[in-house]
Design an enzyme around this catalytic site. Structure first.
Site, PDB file in Angstrom:
ATOM      1  CD  GLU A  31     -48.952 118.801  -9.357  1.00 40.38           C
ATOM      2  OE1 GLU A  31     -50.005 119.412  -9.620  1.00 40.38           O
ATOM      3  OE2 GLU A  31     -48.892 117.936  -8.470  1.00 40.38           O
ATOM      4  CG  ASN A  55     -51.970 123.334 -13.630  1.00 41.83           C
ATOM      5  OD1 ASN A  55     -52.800 122.900 -12.849  1.00 41.83           O
ATOM      6  ND2 ASN A  55     -50.907 124.029 -13.249  1.00 41.83           N
ATOM      7  NE  ARG A 109     -56.877 120.143  -9.607  1.00 38.50           N
ATOM      8  CZ  ARG A 109     -56.248 118.989  -9.739  1.00 38.50           C
ATOM      9  NH1 ARG A 109     -56.919 117.857  -9.673  1.00 38.50           N
ATOM     10  NH2 ARG A 109     -54.955 118.961  -9.903  1.00 38.50           N
TER      11      ARG A 109
END
Lengths: 120, 146
Positions: free
Chosen positions: B46, B50, B105
């Site tokens: 994650e 990002n 997303r």
């Protein structure tokens, strides 16, 4: 990497994923699934994730995106074969509330297949 | 005793798998449970995602830096980019919040990191980029898992 297989059974499309689904592969899965839904004119969608040991929120995004697509046409989505990690992602994101969770593909088919369409 | 590794790589999506597997391999010496290792991999994935898609807007010239330290059965992971930074960290942490809905997303990255680690810290500025740091205890937990 991720391998994708599709099988249409009547109005139900089954997508079987194998591998690790992250941001890098999510676009491929999206395009493949969209194309299969169009080609087969599928109403309902089953994600068989039993061959998927890892997924992150990019995978959730793809599955949610296809839920919206199918839902707009009045269809339903079921996911099956989730491992512990993937199941927790679904719980955290609330996707359990809008999709069916089944243990096996057969259970999902029994739920969404022709014979049980009237149940919803 | 403390043990540390440092990794840096270009902001390419294909490096996400490398990053999470590298950190997981490093953590394996703590003999973690399968579930803890899966959670660690997810948190790394994650944060790296990002950095790539938000920090660098998918520009592969950007570099992502990971440093991981193991001490006393705990892993401390710092994932840093020198990208555009996060305007509002509290907003970014909100479940389902995303600045890139067109990319599908889910807006769940920080929520997942918070749930899958023991402690999460985020620092960000438009001039220096974003630093995500999380800790996770991996050793000595089995007794509690009966």
């Amino acid at each position: 990497m991720v391998t994708m297989k599709a099988e249409a059974q009547g109005k139900v499309l089954i997508i079987r994923l194998t591998g690790e689904l992250d941001h890098y592969y999510s676009e491929q899965v999206k395009e493949f699934t969209e194309q299969q839904i169009d080609e087969n004119q599928s109403q309902h969608l089953i994600w068989n994730l039993s061959g998927l040991p890892f997924m992150d929120s990019s995978g959730l995004g793809v599955i949610l995106g296809r839920y919206r697509q199918v839902n707009e046409m009045g269809g339903s989505v079921s996911v099956c074969g989730l491992n512990t990690q993937v199941k927790r992602l679904f719980q955290l994101s609330g996707l359990f509330k809008i999709m069916y969770i089944d243990q096996t593909e057969q259970e999902a088919l029994d739920r969404l297949g022709e014979s049980s369409c009237k149940m919803r | 005793m403390q043990n540390a590794v440092n990794i840096s790589f270009n902001a390419l999506g294909e490096n996400e798998a490398f990053a999470r597997v590298a950190v997981a391999s490093f953590a394996a010496k703590l003999n973690p449970t399968v579930d803890d290792l899966a959670e660690l991999k997810t948190a790394v994935s994650e944060a790296v995602t990002n950095a790539i898609i938000h920090g660098y807007d998918s520009n592969p010239a950007g570099m992502v830096y990971i440093s991981a330290t193991i001490e006393d059965g705990e892993i401390d992971v710092v994932i840093r980019d020198e990208g555009r930074g996060i305007d509002n960290i509290e907003e970014a942490k909100e479940p389902l919040f995303t600045t890139k809905p067109e990319m599908e997303r889910a807006g769940m990255g920080f929520t997942i990191m918070e749930h899958f680690t023991d402690r999460l810290e985020v620092e960000s500025s438009s001039s220096s980029g974003t630093v995500v740091r999380f800790k996770k205890r991996l050793a000595g937990k089995r007794v509690n898992c009966v």
